[in-house]
Motif scaffolding. Structure first.
Motif, short mmCIF file in Angstrom:
data_model
loop_
_atom_site.label_atom_id
_atom_site.label_comp_id
_atom_site.label_asym_id
_atom_site.label_seq_id
_atom_site.Cartn_x
_atom_site.Cartn_y
_atom_site.Cartn_z
N MET A 112 29.69 43.06 46.27
CA MET A 112 30.24 44.40 46.04
C MET A 112 29.17 45.46 46.30
O MET A 112 29.49 46.55 46.80
CB MET A 112 30.77 44.51 44.61
CG MET A 112 31.61 45.77 44.37
SD MET A 112 33.08 45.85 45.40
CE MET A 112 33.06 47.59 45.87
N CYS A 113 27.92 45.16 45.99
CA CYS A 113 26.82 46.10 46.29
C CYS A 113 26.71 46.31 47.80
O CYS A 113 26.47 47.44 48.25
CB CYS A 113 25.50 45.57 45.73
SG CYS A 113 25.41 45.57 43.91
N GLU A 114 26.87 45.24 48.57
CA GLU A 114 26.83 45.36 50.03
C GLU A 114 28.00 46.18 50.55
O GLU A 114 27.82 47.07 51.41
CB GLU A 114 26.85 43.97 50.66
CG GLU A 114 25.60 43.14 50.41
CD GLU A 114 25.70 41.75 50.97
OE1 GLU A 114 24.65 41.08 51.09
OE2 GLU A 114 26.82 41.29 51.28
N ILE A 115 29.18 45.91 50.04
CA ILE A 115 30.37 46.66 50.46
C ILE A 115 30.18 48.15 50.15
O ILE A 115 30.54 49.02 50.96
CB ILE A 115 31.63 46.12 49.77
CG1 ILE A 115 31.98 44.74 50.33
CG2 ILE A 115 32.80 47.09 49.91
CD1 ILE A 115 33.08 44.02 49.57
N ASN A 116 29.61 48.44 49.00
CA ASN A 116 29.38 49.83 48.63
C ASN A 116 28.49 50.54 49.65
O ASN A 116 28.79 51.66 50.09
CB ASN A 116 28.75 49.91 47.25
CG ASN A 116 28.50 51.34 46.80
OD1 ASN A 116 29.36 52.19 46.90
ND2 ASN A 116 27.29 51.60 46.31
N VAL A 117 27.40 49.91 50.05
CA VAL A 117 26.50 50.51 51.05
C VAL A 117 27.24 50.72 52.37
O VAL A 117 27.16 51.79 52.99
CB VAL A 117 25.25 49.64 51.28
CG1 VAL A 117 24.45 50.14 52.48
CG2 VAL A 117 24.37 49.64 50.03
N GLU A 118 27.97 49.71 52.81
CA GLU A 118 28.70 49.81 54.08
C GLU A 118 29.71 50.96 54.04
O GLU A 118 29.85 51.70 55.03
CB GLU A 118 29.41 48.48 54.35
CG GLU A 118 28.43 47.34 54.64
CD GLU A 118 29.05 45.96 54.54
OE1 GLU A 118 28.36 44.98 54.85
OE2 GLU A 118 30.24 45.86 54.12
N ARG A 119 30.40 51.13 52.93
CA ARG A 119 31.37 52.22 52.80
C ARG A 119 30.69 53.59 52.78
O ARG A 119 31.21 54.56 53.34
CB ARG A 119 32.20 52.03 51.53
CG ARG A 119 33.30 50.99 51.67
CD ARG A 119 33.97 50.72 50.35
NE ARG A 119 34.57 51.93 49.77
CZ ARG A 119 35.81 52.35 50.00
NH1 ARG A 119 36.59 51.68 50.82
NH2 ARG A 119 36.28 53.43 49.41
N VAL A 126 20.85 54.90 53.89
CA VAL A 126 21.47 54.72 52.59
C VAL A 126 21.01 53.35 52.09
O VAL A 126 21.34 52.33 52.70
CB VAL A 126 23.00 54.79 52.64
CG1 VAL A 126 23.59 54.47 51.26
CG2 VAL A 126 23.46 56.16 53.11
N CYS A 127 20.22 53.34 51.03
CA CYS A 127 19.66 52.09 50.53
C CYS A 127 20.18 51.78 49.14
O CYS A 127 19.88 52.50 48.18
CB CYS A 127 18.13 52.15 50.52
SG CYS A 127 17.36 50.57 50.06
#
Length: 212
Positions: free
Chosen positions: A158-165, A106-107
């Motif tokens: 927030m972009c990082e959190i989105n990927v992690e989720r 997921v990128c």
């Protein structure tokens, strides 16, 4: 609405340029290897499923420097795993159960317009609903996000959190769970792409069933 004729002409020229470039590319490939497309037409066996953002600046093959046949690709706004999206889930099903991919990536990317829209509580038809899970995540992590002292930093976190989720959601899908239960080799990777540098930043990996 008045139409800018110069803009229209430019777009039409770009359309023609794409077709010309395609012919040049096809010729260059067969000049190097006359059987290249014949072999490609025999089938695919990629090791990777790439789930990325629809953003035009983040082409999967370009970012990863992979050749045709190496990536199975799905893209949507803000690279989300939404289990009631039959388009996405059929891609995952085919990749895992039939192509037997070994990795799902997921990128996301920094400065993602979908993430920004969610942070701004966009409620446009379709888009607002599509971004609902990111809006929920923003509420959950709002204290952490707002502690960052600049807007760019807040958006990028927030972009990082989105990927992690999304990786967590992917790991919990029945398709991935069943693959792990069968002992199938399958690893999940959360990456984020920095458009300003062209580099991928690995964020998170799930290499086996976290529930076992």
């Amino acid at each position: 609405m008045q139409i800018d004729k110069n803009h229209v002409e430019k777009r039409e020229k770009s359309y023609d340029d794409i077709l010309v470039a395609n012919k040049a590319w096809a010729k260059s490939m067969t000049d190097k290897d006359k059987d290249y497309f014949k072999r490609l037409a025999l089938g695919q066996s990629p090791d990777y499923l790439w789930i990325g953002c629809s953003d035009s600046r983040v082409p999967a093959a370009g970012v990863s420097q992979t050749d045709p046949g190496e990536l199975f690709v799905h893209r949507n706004i803000a690279n989300q795993i939404i289990t009631n999206d039959s388009n996405l889930m059929s891609v995952i099903k085919y990749a895992v159960d039939y192509l037997k991919v070994k990795h799902i990536v997921v990128c996301g990317h920094y400065g993602c317009g979908g993430v920004i829209a969610a942070m701004e509580k966009n409620n446009d038809e379709y888009l607002g609903d599509w971004l609902s899970s990111i809006k929920d995540a923003y509420k959950k992590y709002k204290a952490e996000i707002e502690a960052i002292d600049n807007e760019k930093g807040r958006i990028n976190r927030m972009c990082e959190i989105n990927v992690e989720r999304q990786i967590e959601k992917l790991a919990s899908t029945s398709i991935v769970q069943h693959a792990w239960d069968k002992g199938q080799e399958l690893q999940l990777h959360g990456w984020i792409f920095e458009i300003e540098t062209g580099l991928i930043n690995p964020l998170t990996d799930i290499l086996s069933n976290p529930n076992q």
